[in-house]
Write an enzyme that holds these catalytic residues in place. Structure first.
Site, PDB file in Angstrom:
ATOM      1  N   TYR A   1     -30.370 -48.035  67.057  1.00  0.00           N
ATOM      2  CA  TYR A   1     -29.707 -46.517  67.603  1.00  0.00           C
ATOM      3  C   TYR A   1     -30.506 -45.500  66.663  1.00  0.00           C
ATOM      4  CZ  TYR A   1     -26.702 -42.563  68.600  1.00  0.00           C
ATOM      5  OH  TYR A   1     -25.698 -41.561  69.335  1.00  0.00           O
TER       6      TYR A   1
ATOM      7  N   LYS B   1     -32.799 -42.638  68.213  1.00  0.00           N
ATOM      8  CA  LYS B   1     -32.791 -40.921  68.227  1.00  0.00           C
ATOM      9  C   LYS B   1     -34.072 -40.555  67.474  1.00  0.00           C
ATOM     10  CE  LYS B   1     -29.030 -41.072  71.070  1.00  0.00           C
ATOM     11  NZ  LYS B   1     -28.319 -40.106  72.049  1.00  0.00           N
TER      12      LYS B   1
ATOM     13  N   SER C   1     -29.386 -37.424  68.200  1.00  0.00           N
ATOM     14  CA  SER C   1     -28.270 -37.112  67.104  1.00  0.00           C
ATOM     15  C   SER C   1     -28.653 -36.989  65.620  1.00  0.00           C
ATOM     16  CB  SER C   1     -27.978 -39.013  66.893  1.00  0.00           C
ATOM     17  OG  SER C   1     -26.787 -39.550  66.310  1.00  0.00           O
TER      18      SER C   1
HETATM   19  N1  LIG Z   1     -20.069 -39.846  70.269  1.00  0.00           N
HETATM   20  C1  LIG Z   1     -20.393 -39.732  69.184  1.00  0.00           C
HETATM   21  O1  LIG Z   1     -20.213 -39.608  68.092  1.00  0.00           O
HETATM   22  C2  LIG Z   1     -22.535 -38.748  69.802  1.00  0.00           C
HETATM   23  C3  LIG Z   1     -22.637 -38.355  68.286  1.00  0.00           C
HETATM   24  C4  LIG Z   1     -23.977 -37.973  68.493  1.00  0.00           C
HETATM   25  C5  LIG Z   1     -24.633 -38.649  69.534  1.00  0.00           C
HETATM   26  N2  LIG Z   1     -23.940 -39.103  70.049  1.00  0.00           N
HETATM   27  C6  LIG Z   1     -24.539 -38.751  71.740  1.00  0.00           C
HETATM   28  O2  LIG Z   1     -24.196 -38.420  72.583  1.00  0.00           O
HETATM   29  C7  LIG Z   1     -24.394 -38.562  73.880  1.00  0.00           C
HETATM   30  C8  LIG Z   1     -23.711 -38.865  74.497  1.00  0.00           C
HETATM   31  O3  LIG Z   1     -22.188 -39.645  73.923  1.00  0.00           O
HETATM   32  P1  LIG Z   1     -20.616 -40.070  74.617  1.00  0.00           P
HETATM   33  O4  LIG Z   1     -20.110 -39.965  73.477  1.00  0.00           O
HETATM   34  O5  LIG Z   1     -20.391 -38.977  75.319  1.00  0.00           O
HETATM   35  O6  LIG Z   1     -20.971 -41.649  75.100  1.00  0.00           O
HETATM   36  P2  LIG Z   1     -19.802 -42.044  76.784  1.00  0.00           P
HETATM   37  O7  LIG Z   1     -20.454 -43.224  76.252  1.00  0.00           O
HETATM   38  O8  LIG Z   1     -19.137 -41.073  76.312  1.00  0.00           O
HETATM   39  O9  LIG Z   1     -20.929 -41.248  77.589  1.00  0.00           O
HETATM   40  C9  LIG Z   1     -22.494 -41.801  77.896  1.00  0.00           C
HETATM   41  C10 LIG Z   1     -22.778 -41.840  79.045  1.00  0.00           C
HETATM   42  O10 LIG Z   1     -23.738 -42.150  79.548  1.00  0.00           O
HETATM   43  C11 LIG Z   1     -23.694 -43.286  80.791  1.00  0.00           C
HETATM   44  N3  LIG Z   1     -24.176 -44.131  80.873  1.00  0.00           N
HETATM   45  C12 LIG Z   1     -24.630 -45.215  79.698  1.00  0.00           C
HETATM   46  N4  LIG Z   1     -25.383 -45.701  80.000  1.00  0.00           N
HETATM   47  C13 LIG Z   1     -25.956 -44.968  81.176  1.00  0.00           C
HETATM   48  C14 LIG Z   1     -27.773 -45.916  81.620  1.00  0.00           C
HETATM   49  N5  LIG Z   1     -28.963 -46.782  81.094  1.00  0.00           N
HETATM   50  N6  LIG Z   1     -28.398 -44.814  82.829  1.00  0.00           N
HETATM   51  C15 LIG Z   1     -27.097 -43.737  83.364  1.00  0.00           C
HETATM   52  N7  LIG Z   1     -25.533 -43.563  82.764  1.00  0.00           N
HETATM   53  C16 LIG Z   1     -25.710 -44.284  81.626  1.00  0.00           C
HETATM   54  C17 LIG Z   1     -22.159 -43.686  80.920  1.00  0.00           C
HETATM   55  O11 LIG Z   1     -21.837 -44.091  81.873  1.00  0.00           O
HETATM   56  C18 LIG Z   1     -21.101 -42.405  80.256  1.00  0.00           C
HETATM   57  O12 LIG Z   1     -21.201 -41.720  80.989  1.00  0.00           O
HETATM   58  C19 LIG Z   1     -25.468 -39.819  73.689  1.00  0.00           C
HETATM   59  O13 LIG Z   1     -26.912 -40.364  74.171  1.00  0.00           O
HETATM   60  C20 LIG Z   1     -24.945 -40.591  72.531  1.00  0.00           C
HETATM   61  O14 LIG Z   1     -26.424 -41.379  72.059  1.00  0.00           O
HETATM   62  C21 LIG Z   1     -22.963 -39.442  70.736  1.00  0.00           C
END
Ligand SMILES: NC(=O)c1ccc[n+]([C@@H]2O[C@H](COP(=O)([O-])OP(=O)(O)OC[C@H]3O[C@@H](n4cnc5c(N)ncnc54)[C@H](O)[C@@H]3O)[C@@H](O)[C@H]2O)c1
Length: 363
Positions: free
Chosen positions: A269, A273, A254
């Protein structure tokens, strides 16, 4: 209030011009009018064409010797307005072999043709869309690892149904090393050793002050985001090494691993990251000798379920205002970068952390 006039020295290319010197305090109506008149005059000097007349002088065109020109006009379209995030694309079209064979070498290298790809967090959100993108870019088989049984199973079935590709779902918690090893071993048996790991599974806590952060919550988040990235990389890395296969590991970190978000407080968080980014660099250095590349994708604010919390609505306005592109990322905005990092086109890239944030980190 009187406005004196004096000559002001300007930059060399600008002639010295006369400007009214305004005494301190509120300018009079006349003074304000003087400024607005000059602003209006400068504006009116920009002539907005609806057509651009063009004259082309070509040595071989008729009449060129006589100085005649080919003449035509170009229609002028007004500049496009800001692009809205793309609506969710339902169709997923797999790359057919015959199309791949017709592609130029550069585009072939930018595909993931024939690769076995494991994607964690692929049940929904960014991971799910990166899985679709890999299917469209030529993947041989896709394995989704996710802790959400119902959604994971549904997503895998849907992706298979839409593409006809082999897709499997493994209900795995990325904190569970033994389950990960069993699942990776099964992927090897089903499709062969993995070529690519995309680790997108992760959670976020925000708006929690460090002084009141519960230590059990802190440990849980670090365990999922950081230890999970390590356990997945370790297991998939071992399978790549055992098969003597080159590989690409993509860790979704992130921008919060490089900057501190505003206005919400989310030290855990951000720390998790930052750890993922440094883990990626360390693995990249260690595993280059095994032909395994490790890179991070660092997204900015993305429009996914992770952020679809009413409590964040007010903050989203602030996030957008601090983003040059004035929007959150669409759920498929990581797709192109993911495919590129998975593909052989990024063969000399390892240990990189690519920030993809609509310009947020520029300010
Ligand atoms: N959405 C944002 O703004 C954003 C920004 C920067 C980074 N990210 C990163 O991108 C990645 C995906 O984010 P997203 O927005 O798609 O989130 P999301 O919540 O839509 O999807 C995350 C997925 O990870 C799965 N998950 C969570 N914990 C788990 C575990 N312990 N074991 C296996 N699966 C697990 C969930 O079931 C879900 O399907 C994450 O790592 C998040 O930190 C997201």
């Amino acid at each position: 209030m009187a406005a004196a006039t004096r000559t002001i020295r300007m930059a060399p290319r600008l002639a010295a011009i006369s400007r009214p010197v305004v005494a301190r305090g509120t300018p009079s109506l006349a003074q304000r009018a003087a400024f607005s008149v000059s602003a209006g005059r400068f504006k009116s000097q920009v002539i907005k064409e609806t057509e651009v007349p063009v004259s082309v002088y070509n040595p071989d065109s008729k009449g060129a010797a006589a100085g005649n020109a080919g003449q035509y006009t170009l229609p002028v379209k007004p500049a496009a307005r800001a692009v809205e995030p793309a609506p969710e694309e339902e169709e997923v079209v797999p790359l057919e072999d015959k199309v791949y064979k017709q592609m130029p070498r550069t585009l072939q290298k930018m595909s993931v043709h024939g690769k076995v790809i494991i994607i964690t967090g692929g049940a929904r959100g960014l991971g799910n869309h990166m899985a679709r993108a890999c299917a469209e870019a030529g993947a041989k088989a896709i394995a989704i690892f996710d802790a959400n049984q119902a959604l994971g199973d549904e997503s895998a079935a849907e992706l298979h149904q839409k593409t006809g590709l082999p897709v499997s779902f493994f209900k795995v918690d990325v904190r569970d090393g033994d389950a990960i090893n069993a699942a990776v071993q099964n992927v090897v048996e089903l499709y062969g050793a993995p070529d690519v790991l995309v680790n997108s599974a992760g959670i976020a806590d925000s708006n929690i002050k460090a002084e009141t952060y519960d230590s059990a919550m802190f440990r849980r988040l670090i365990d999922i985001n950081l230890t999970g990235s390590f356990l997945m990389s370790q297991s998939v890395g071992r399978a790549m090494m055992a098969a003597g296969k080159p590989g690409s590991i993509i860790l979704v970190a992130s921008m919060s691993g490089s900057i501190v978000n505003y206005p919400q407080e989310q030290s855990c968080y951000n720390a998790s990251k930052a750890g993922v980014i440094q883990l990626g660099k360390s693995l990249a250095a260690e595993w280059a000798k095994h032909n395994i590349r490790v890179n991070c994708i660092s997204p900015g604010y993305m429009d996914t379920a992770l952020n679809n919390v009413p409590a964040l609505d007010a903050q989203k306005k602030i996030w957008k205002s601090l983003t040059p592109q004035a929007r959150l990322g669409a759920v498929d905005d990581l797709n192109g970068l993911c495919v590129f990092l998975a593909s052989d086109a990024s063969g000399f890239m390892t240990g990189s952390n690519v920030i993809i944030d609509g310009g947020y980190t520029l300010y």
